[in-house]
Design a protein around this motif. Structure first.
Motif, PDB file in Angstrom:
ATOM      1  N   GLY A  75       0.837  -1.307  -0.067  1.00 48.37           N
ATOM      2  CA  GLY A  75      -0.011  -0.084  -0.090  1.00 48.37           C
ATOM      3  C   GLY A  75       0.829   1.233   0.032  1.00 48.37           C
ATOM      4  N   LEU A  76       1.984   1.107  -0.527  1.00 49.91           N
ATOM      5  CA  LEU A  76       2.906   2.374  -0.278  1.00 49.91           C
ATOM      6  C   LEU A  76       2.412   3.425  -1.391  1.00 49.91           C
ATOM      7  CD1 LEU A  76       5.627   3.247   1.014  1.00 49.91           C
ATOM      8  CD2 LEU A  76       6.840   2.215  -0.943  1.00 49.91           C
ATOM      9  N   LYS A  77       2.668   4.566  -1.016  1.00 52.18           N
ATOM     10  CA  LYS A  77       2.225   5.815  -1.802  1.00 52.18           C
ATOM     11  C   LYS A  77       3.345   6.722  -2.098  1.00 52.18           C
ATOM     12  CE  LYS A  77      -2.556   5.940  -0.432  1.00 52.18           C
ATOM     13  NZ  LYS A  77      -3.170   5.302  -1.507  1.00 52.18           N
ATOM     14  N   GLY A  78       3.246   7.343  -3.440  1.00 48.94           N
ATOM     15  CA  GLY A  78       4.493   8.053  -3.707  1.00 48.94           C
ATOM     16  C   GLY A  78       4.206   9.589  -3.799  1.00 48.94           C
ATOM     17  N   LEU A  79       5.173  10.207  -3.075  1.00 48.09           N
ATOM     18  CA  LEU A  79       5.048  11.529  -2.974  1.00 48.09           C
ATOM     19  C   LEU A  79       6.156  12.367  -3.353  1.00 48.09           C
ATOM     20  CD1 LEU A  79       3.703  14.424  -2.071  1.00 48.09           C
ATOM     21  CD2 LEU A  79       4.386  13.683   0.263  1.00 48.09           C
ATOM     22  N   TYR A  80       6.360  13.190  -4.150  1.00 49.38           N
ATOM     23  CA  TYR A  80       7.460  14.242  -4.723  1.00 49.38           C
ATOM     24  C   TYR A  80       7.181  15.519  -4.211  1.00 49.38           C
ATOM     25  CZ  TYR A  80      11.469  14.106  -8.077  1.00 49.38           C
ATOM     26  OH  TYR A  80      12.892  14.171  -8.697  1.00 49.38           O
ATOM     27  N   ILE A  81       8.386  15.951  -3.638  1.00 49.95           N
ATOM     28  CA  ILE A  81       8.281  17.436  -3.035  1.00 49.95           C
ATOM     29  C   ILE A  81       9.434  17.950  -3.381  1.00 49.95           C
ATOM     30  CG2 ILE A  81       8.124  18.750  -0.885  1.00 49.95           C
ATOM     31  CD1 ILE A  81       7.262  16.175   0.417  1.00 49.95           C
ATOM     32  N   VAL A  82       9.147  19.375  -3.899  1.00 46.13           N
ATOM     33  CA  VAL A  82      10.415  20.148  -4.516  1.00 46.13           C
ATOM     34  C   VAL A  82      10.294  21.479  -3.800  1.00 46.13           C
ATOM     35  CG1 VAL A  82      10.594  18.882  -6.652  1.00 46.13           C
ATOM     36  CG2 VAL A  82       9.110  20.965  -6.646  1.00 46.13           C
ATOM     37  N   SER A  83      11.398  22.195  -3.880  1.00 41.23           N
ATOM     38  CA  SER A  83      11.562  23.488  -3.068  1.00 41.23           C
ATOM     39  C   SER A  83      11.185  24.438  -4.300  1.00 41.23           C
ATOM     40  CB  SER A  83      12.935  23.775  -2.700  1.00 41.23           C
ATOM     41  OG  SER A  83      14.019  23.880  -3.824  1.00 41.23           O
ATOM     42  N   HIS A  84      11.218  24.154  -5.675  1.00 38.70           N
ATOM     43  CA  HIS A  84      11.148  25.185  -6.533  1.00 38.70           C
ATOM     44  C   HIS A  84       9.671  24.881  -7.513  1.00 38.70           C
ATOM     45  CE1 HIS A  84      15.123  26.241  -5.423  1.00 38.70           C
ATOM     46  NE2 HIS A  84      14.981  27.380  -5.882  1.00 38.70           N
ATOM     47  N   PHE A  85       9.682  24.144  -8.524  1.00 38.74           N
ATOM     48  CA  PHE A  85       8.702  24.147  -9.338  1.00 38.74           C
ATOM     49  C   PHE A  85       8.948  22.621 -10.407  1.00 38.74           C
ATOM     50  CE2 PHE A  85      11.761  26.060 -11.921  1.00 38.74           C
ATOM     51  CZ  PHE A  85      11.527  25.627 -13.146  1.00 38.74           C
ATOM     52  N   TYR A  86       7.799  22.338 -10.937  1.00 37.45           N
ATOM     53  CA  TYR A  86       7.817  21.227 -11.722  1.00 37.45           C
ATOM     54  C   TYR A  86       7.297  21.555 -13.019  1.00 37.45           C
ATOM     55  CZ  TYR A  86       6.863  18.378  -7.803  1.00 37.45           C
ATOM     56  OH  TYR A  86       7.097  17.649  -6.304  1.00 37.45           O
ATOM     57  N   THR A  87       7.845  20.933 -14.233  1.00 35.83           N
ATOM     58  CA  THR A  87       7.515  21.290 -15.729  1.00 35.83           C
ATOM     59  C   THR A  87       6.230  20.807 -15.934  1.00 35.83           C
ATOM     60  OG1 THR A  87       8.683  19.426 -16.372  1.00 35.83           O
ATOM     61  CG2 THR A  87      10.150  21.338 -15.960  1.00 35.83           C
ATOM     62  N   ASP A  88       5.628  21.205 -17.064  1.00 33.88           N
ATOM     63  CA  ASP A  88       4.151  20.718 -17.354  1.00 33.88           C
ATOM     64  C   ASP A  88       4.376  19.068 -17.600  1.00 33.88           C
ATOM     65  OD1 ASP A  88       3.201  23.293 -17.250  1.00 33.88           O
ATOM     66  OD2 ASP A  88       3.429  23.632 -19.287  1.00 33.88           O
ATOM     67  N   ASP A  89       5.441  18.849 -18.439  1.00 35.17           N
ATOM     68  CA  ASP A  89       5.482  16.956 -18.506  1.00 35.17           C
ATOM     69  C   ASP A  89       5.808  16.299 -17.152  1.00 35.17           C
ATOM     70  OD1 ASP A  89       8.087  18.285 -18.459  1.00 35.17           O
ATOM     71  OD2 ASP A  89       8.928  16.324 -19.248  1.00 35.17           O
ATOM     72  N   ALA A  90       5.965  17.086 -16.198  1.00 28.99           N
ATOM     73  CA  ALA A  90       6.172  16.295 -14.864  1.00 28.99           C
ATOM     74  C   ALA A  90       4.744  15.995 -14.360  1.00 28.99           C
ATOM     75  CB  ALA A  90       7.214  17.232 -13.695  1.00 28.99           C
ATOM     76  N   TYR A  91       3.943  17.134 -14.414  1.00 27.30           N
ATOM     77  CA  TYR A  91       2.658  17.057 -13.925  1.00 27.30           C
ATOM     78  C   TYR A  91       1.759  15.934 -14.843  1.00 27.30           C
ATOM     79  CZ  TYR A  91       2.897  21.019 -10.976  1.00 27.30           C
ATOM     80  OH  TYR A  91       3.249  21.793  -9.831  1.00 27.30           O
ATOM     81  N   LEU A  97       1.186   8.305 -13.840  1.00 25.74           N
ATOM     82  CA  LEU A  97       1.662   7.334 -12.949  1.00 25.74           C
ATOM     83  C   LEU A  97       1.001   7.116 -11.641  1.00 25.74           C
ATOM     84  CD1 LEU A  97       5.305   7.670 -13.907  1.00 25.74           C
ATOM     85  CD2 LEU A  97       3.736   6.073 -15.032  1.00 25.74           C
ATOM     86  N   GLY A  98       0.082   8.180 -11.226  1.00 25.12           N
ATOM     87  CA  GLY A  98      -0.410   7.891  -9.828  1.00 25.12           C
ATOM     88  C   GLY A  98       0.315   8.428  -8.840  1.00 25.12           C
ATOM     89  N   ILE A  99       1.269   9.575  -9.107  1.00 21.80           N
ATOM     90  CA  ILE A  99       2.241   9.784  -8.179  1.00 21.80           C
ATOM     91  C   ILE A  99       1.854  11.182  -7.897  1.00 21.80           C
ATOM     92  CG2 ILE A  99       4.564  10.785  -7.746  1.00 21.80           C
ATOM     93  CD1 ILE A  99       5.531   8.485  -9.404  1.00 21.80           C
ATOM     94  N   ALA A 100       1.928  11.754  -6.389  1.00 24.43           N
ATOM     95  CA  ALA A 100       1.408  12.942  -5.936  1.00 24.43           C
ATOM     96  C   ALA A 100       2.476  14.004  -6.022  1.00 24.43           C
ATOM     97  CB  ALA A 100       0.901  13.016  -4.547  1.00 24.43           C
ATOM     98  N   LEU A 101       2.353  15.164  -6.510  1.00 26.72           N
ATOM     99  CA  LEU A 101       3.576  16.134  -6.539  1.00 26.72           C
ATOM    100  C   LEU A 101       3.159  17.407  -5.728  1.00 26.72           C
ATOM    101  CD1 LEU A 101       4.248  16.449 -10.599  1.00 26.72           C
ATOM    102  CD2 LEU A 101       5.019  14.951  -8.769  1.00 26.72           C
ATOM    103  N   SER A 102       4.102  18.067  -5.056  1.00 23.83           N
ATOM    104  CA  SER A 102       3.847  19.153  -4.151  1.00 23.83           C
ATOM    105  C   SER A 102       4.950  19.687  -4.133  1.00 23.83           C
ATOM    106  CB  SER A 102       3.404  18.597  -2.738  1.00 23.83           C
ATOM    107  OG  SER A 102       3.071  19.978  -1.989  1.00 23.83           O
ATOM    108  N   THR A 103       4.946  21.127  -3.736  1.00 24.65           N
ATOM    109  CA  THR A 103       6.032  22.049  -3.659  1.00 24.65           C
ATOM    110  C   THR A 103       6.122  22.336  -2.245  1.00 24.65           C
ATOM    111  OG1 THR A 103       4.772  24.262  -3.887  1.00 24.65           O
ATOM    112  CG2 THR A 103       5.867  22.960  -5.811  1.00 24.65           C
ATOM    113  N   TYR A 104       7.214  22.614  -1.430  1.00 22.98           N
ATOM    114  CA  TYR A 104       7.281  23.147  -0.159  1.00 22.98           C
ATOM    115  C   TYR A 104       6.390  24.155   0.236  1.00 22.98           C
ATOM    116  CZ  TYR A 104       9.178  25.076   4.165  1.00 22.98           C
ATOM    117  OH  TYR A 104       9.414  25.350   5.311  1.00 22.98           O
TER     118      TYR A 104
END
Length: 347
Positions: A75-91, A97-104
């Motif tokens: 049941g492991l969930k993925g969370l990607y956290i960055v201090s700056h930003f994501y590109t459009d293709d990252a979103y 792929l079902g991964i949550a993205l967030s910034t600080y």
């Protein structure tokens, strides 16, 4: 070795949000658990402080790492956290792929929602007797300049080296009116366009017992009085030091009656202790709590009060002294009050 971004910023924030970090690895990943009711939800977290921006390829690499970890933890969930930003293709890749993205910044903003509180600040001001009657005053600063209060206030806001803004003035000179007006103005701007604008937290100190520390009265004011769901003072302190909050403490002289007391010294000690980083704190008071001769005070010659002597050599504060209305300001006020040029009343 773990980055300063994770150690000093992200890890404490995740703890405040309820994550229990179990392991941190050299490849900027961590495993953690989030308590949701009685259930512990496992997370595999990737963090980055790359100013270039995380791309779709970076997200796909993380997805591969997540699959390896998922074989070990159900049941492991993925969370990607960055201090700056994501590109459009990252979103796009994350959604696929079902991964949550967030910034600080997004995580920090999620700790508390100021909308209802700021709406109450606005409504209180709009229904008050002083609404639409505010007249900008002049102030004297430590450079000996006599300038509009809004000019000095804006200079302080933009000065990253100045955390505390002492607004001094005799009783009835307009300290509370100034505080309420700027709280109202900032709240209105924040709700209209919150990017880069701190949320004003306005507290009239006279409503609280002097036995309360600054931390306790802030928590009581926000949680008990305004029902703002603030997890702890640590959350508030983090938001304050990140420049997300502008704290306005109105009426030191109405909170602590004796400017020479030990309670007054403790108050200032705590005030300077929380004023770090990008913190912005306005505090109003009668002059003798801070200066003995505000009319003569200068950057090179501050005749500090007894309790301010130990703090006067700090460099992270500004002081301004409110001036009485001049003739033009009196005329403006009377016109606002009566709606006409009332020469008889002016005389």
């Amino acid at each position: 070795m773990n980055s300063d971004f994770f150690i000093y910023k992200l890890s404490p924030l995740l703890n405040e949000l309820g994550f229990q970090i179990s392991e941190v690895r050299e490849n900027q990943t961590a495993t953690a658990y989030l308590n949701v009711g009685a259930v512990q939800v496992p997370f595999f977290i990737k963090f980055s402080e790359d100013a270039v921006g995380v791309t779709g390829s970076d997200v796909k690499v993380f997805f591969a790492e997540l699959n390896v970890e998922s074989a070990k933890i159900k049941g492991l969930k993925g969370l990607y956290i960055v201090s700056h930003f994501y590109t459009d293709d990252a979103y796009n890749s994350a959604e696929e792929l079902g991964i949550a993205l967030s910034t600080y910044e997004e995580l920090l903003n999620s700790t508390v929602n100021f909308t209802d509180y700021l709406k109450s600040v606005i409504s209180d001001h709009e229904y008050s007797k002083q609404n639409n009657l505010y007249v900008y005053q002049n102030v004297r600063n430590l450079k000996g300049e006599f300038i509009p209060v809004e000019t000095e206030f804006e200079k302080w806001i933009e000065d990253s080296a100045k955390n505390i803004f002492f607004v001094l003035g005799e009783s009835g000179l307009g300290k509370t009116t100034f505080s309420r007006q700027f709280s109202y103005s900032l709240a209105s701007i924040y709700l209209g366009e919150p990017t880069g604008i701190p949320a004003p937290i306005y507290i009239q100190l006279k409503h609280y017992k002097k036995s309360m520390s600054i931390a306790n009265l802030i928590i009581y004011h926000l949680f008990n009085v305004h029902n703002l769901q603030l997890r702890s003072f640590n959350v508030f302190s983090r938001l304050l030091n990140e420049g997300r909050i502008l704290l306005i403490l109105d009426g030191l002289d109405e909170y602590i009656n004796d400017p020479t007391s030990y309670e007054a010294e403790l108050f200032l000690q705590e005030l300077f202790s929380i004023a770090g980083g990008k913190a912005k704190i306005v505090i109003t008071s009668q002059p003798d709590y801070i200066l003995y001769n505000p009319e003569d005070a200068s950057e090179k010659n501050i005749q500090a009060s007894k309790i301010f002597e130990r703090f006067m050599n700090k460099t992270n504060y500004s002081i301004m002294y409110l001036r009485p209305f001049n003739t033009d300001q009196i005329k403006t006020y009377i016109k606002s009050k009566s709606g006409i040029e009332n020469k008889t009343f002016l005389k």
